[in-house]
Scaffold this motif. Structure first.
Motif, PDB file in Angstrom:
ATOM      1  N   HIS A   1       7.324 -22.075 -19.314  1.00 49.62           N
ATOM      2  CA  HIS A   1       8.744 -22.773 -18.439  1.00 49.62           C
ATOM      3  C   HIS A   1       9.213 -23.678 -19.449  1.00 49.62           C
ATOM      4  O   HIS A   1       9.871 -24.670 -19.413  1.00 49.62           O
ATOM      5  CB  HIS A   1       8.197 -23.606 -17.310  1.00 49.62           C
ATOM      6  N   ALA A   2       9.731 -22.928 -20.441  1.00 54.12           N
ATOM      7  CA  ALA A   2      10.456 -23.836 -21.661  1.00 54.12           C
ATOM      8  C   ALA A   2      12.035 -23.907 -21.488  1.00 54.12           C
ATOM      9  O   ALA A   2      12.732 -24.405 -22.108  1.00 54.12           O
ATOM     10  CB  ALA A   2      10.270 -23.155 -23.100  1.00 54.12           C
ATOM     11  N   ALA A   3      12.434 -22.966 -20.373  1.00 52.16           N
ATOM     12  CA  ALA A   3      14.084 -22.714 -20.398  1.00 52.16           C
ATOM     13  C   ALA A   3      14.641 -24.123 -20.137  1.00 52.16           C
ATOM     14  O   ALA A   3      15.938 -24.227 -20.435  1.00 52.16           O
ATOM     15  CB  ALA A   3      14.124 -21.816 -19.285  1.00 52.16           C
ATOM     16  N   ASP A   4      14.006 -25.088 -19.766  1.00 47.83           N
ATOM     17  CA  ASP A   4      14.611 -26.378 -19.335  1.00 47.83           C
ATOM     18  C   ASP A   4      14.876 -27.009 -20.749  1.00 47.83           C
ATOM     19  O   ASP A   4      15.257 -28.175 -20.369  1.00 47.83           O
ATOM     20  CB  ASP A   4      13.923 -27.201 -17.980  1.00 47.83           C
ATOM     21  N   LYS A   5      13.977 -26.766 -21.708  1.00 46.24           N
ATOM     22  CA  LYS A   5      13.998 -27.403 -23.031  1.00 46.24           C
ATOM     23  C   LYS A   5      14.984 -26.936 -24.034  1.00 46.24           C
ATOM     24  O   LYS A   5      15.040 -25.726 -23.917  1.00 46.24           O
ATOM     25  CB  LYS A   5      12.772 -27.716 -23.752  1.00 46.24           C
ATOM     26  N   ASP A   6      15.502 -27.510 -24.970  1.00 40.40           N
ATOM     27  CA  ASP A   6      16.180 -26.807 -26.115  1.00 40.40           C
ATOM     28  C   ASP A   6      15.382 -26.274 -26.965  1.00 40.40           C
ATOM     29  O   ASP A   6      14.111 -26.365 -26.800  1.00 40.40           O
ATOM     30  CB  ASP A   6      17.218 -27.872 -26.791  1.00 40.40           C
ATOM     31  N   ILE A   7      15.899 -25.445 -27.976  1.00 39.91           N
ATOM     32  CA  ILE A   7      14.952 -24.614 -29.083  1.00 39.91           C
ATOM     33  C   ILE A   7      14.365 -25.578 -29.800  1.00 39.91           C
ATOM     34  O   ILE A   7      12.916 -25.229 -30.121  1.00 39.91           O
ATOM     35  CB  ILE A   7      16.176 -24.042 -29.962  1.00 39.91           C
ATOM     36  N   VAL A   8      14.508 -26.848 -30.152  1.00 37.09           N
ATOM     37  CA  VAL A   8      13.800 -27.728 -31.048  1.00 37.09           C
ATOM     38  C   VAL A   8      12.724 -28.324 -30.231  1.00 37.09           C
ATOM     39  O   VAL A   8      11.374 -28.011 -30.516  1.00 37.09           O
ATOM     40  CB  VAL A   8      14.520 -28.841 -31.624  1.00 37.09           C
ATOM     41  N   ASP A   9      12.804 -28.666 -28.865  1.00 35.48           N
ATOM     42  CA  ASP A   9      11.643 -29.183 -27.994  1.00 35.48           C
ATOM     43  C   ASP A   9      10.858 -28.068 -27.755  1.00 35.48           C
ATOM     44  O   ASP A   9       9.798 -28.293 -27.746  1.00 35.48           O
ATOM     45  CB  ASP A   9      12.415 -29.887 -26.837  1.00 35.48           C
TER      46      ASP A   9
ATOM     47  N   ALA B   1      12.482 -18.363 -23.725  1.00 35.27           N
ATOM     48  CA  ALA B   1      13.873 -18.971 -23.306  1.00 35.27           C
ATOM     49  C   ALA B   1      13.680 -20.290 -23.501  1.00 35.27           C
ATOM     50  O   ALA B   1      12.774 -21.186 -23.429  1.00 35.27           O
ATOM     51  CB  ALA B   1      13.708 -18.878 -21.794  1.00 35.27           C
ATOM     52  N   ALA B   2      14.888 -20.961 -24.100  1.00 33.06           N
ATOM     53  CA  ALA B   2      15.287 -22.316 -24.351  1.00 33.06           C
ATOM     54  C   ALA B   2      16.316 -22.425 -23.351  1.00 33.06           C
ATOM     55  O   ALA B   2      17.160 -21.473 -23.223  1.00 33.06           O
ATOM     56  CB  ALA B   2      15.251 -22.665 -25.574  1.00 33.06           C
ATOM     57  N   SER B   3      16.843 -23.887 -23.236  1.00 34.80           N
ATOM     58  CA  SER B   3      18.175 -24.071 -22.523  1.00 34.80           C
ATOM     59  C   SER B   3      19.414 -23.636 -23.239  1.00 34.80           C
ATOM     60  O   SER B   3      20.461 -23.388 -22.650  1.00 34.80           O
ATOM     61  CB  SER B   3      18.197 -25.371 -22.191  1.00 34.80           C
ATOM     62  N   ASN B   4      19.297 -23.590 -24.571  1.00 37.75           N
ATOM     63  CA  ASN B   4      20.435 -23.149 -25.476  1.00 37.75           C
ATOM     64  C   ASN B   4      20.218 -22.015 -26.407  1.00 37.75           C
ATOM     65  O   ASN B   4      20.958 -21.821 -27.513  1.00 37.75           O
ATOM     66  CB  ASN B   4      20.926 -24.408 -26.357  1.00 37.75           C
ATOM     67  N   GLY B   5      19.433 -21.186 -25.868  1.00 37.07           N
ATOM     68  CA  GLY B   5      19.116 -19.810 -26.635  1.00 37.07           C
ATOM     69  C   GLY B   5      17.686 -19.046 -26.073  1.00 37.07           C
ATOM     70  O   GLY B   5      17.125 -19.437 -25.342  1.00 37.07           O
TER      71      GLY B   5
END
Length: 159
Positions: free
Chosen positions: A19-27, A141-145
């Motif tokens: 469930h990484a889509a709510d975090k940006d690429i780095v996080d 998935a990440a929030s910004n890519g």
């Protein structure tokens, strides 16, 4: 497009959080636990804020094991302040502007990176390579890519 290849790519097991889509690429990468070297390199290159930005970005992310394959001392040398530009050049060679999902990657022969150099994309059956690195997990998935995990650090061509 080969839907079997795309399905195989999306089915590759990933060590990254589901469930990484709510975090940006780095996080997202830091949270996975196997990208500490990449995180340290991004910090040394002052690229953390960029990859926390709006994007979207596609990152071909080398694992800690990928960095460990480099010759002894390479990472320590790259992390030195006097080698910052070389580190930036290498790291931005792992980033493609836009959100390029696995179904898009398999249709490409090459892609232009953020540093302006091209990476080669090869599809062979269910395997995908960027330059000589194997893609081992896709569509994280990440929030910004999106992140695609690779097993080697890819180096930009000289010149």
């Amino acid at each position: 497009m080969n839907h079997i290849v795309a399905a195989a790519l999306m089915g590759i097991a990933s060590a990254l959080p589901a469930h990484a889509a709510d975090k940006d690429i780095v996080d997202t990468a830091v949270g996975a636990g196997n990208f500490a070297t990449l995180a340290a390199a991004l910090e040394a290159a002052d690229l953390v804020s960029t990859l926390k930005g709006d994007g979207p970005f596609t990152v071909f992310a080398p694992t800690d094991a990928a960095f460990a394959k480099l010759p002894t001392g390479t990472v320590d040398n790259l992390l030195k302040p006097e080698n910052k530009q070389q580190l930036v050049d290498i790291l931005t060679y792992h980033v493609v502007p836009g959100k390029v999902m696995a179904t898009d990657v398999v249709a490409l022969d090459e892609a232009k990176t953020v540093n302006g150099k091209m990476i080669d994309v090869q599809v062979d059956g269910g395997a995908v390579k960027v330059n000589e690195a194997n893609v081992t997990a896709t569509d994280v998935a990440a929030s910004n890519g999106v992140i695609h995990v690779i097993d080697q650090v890819i180096m930009p061509p000289e010149g």
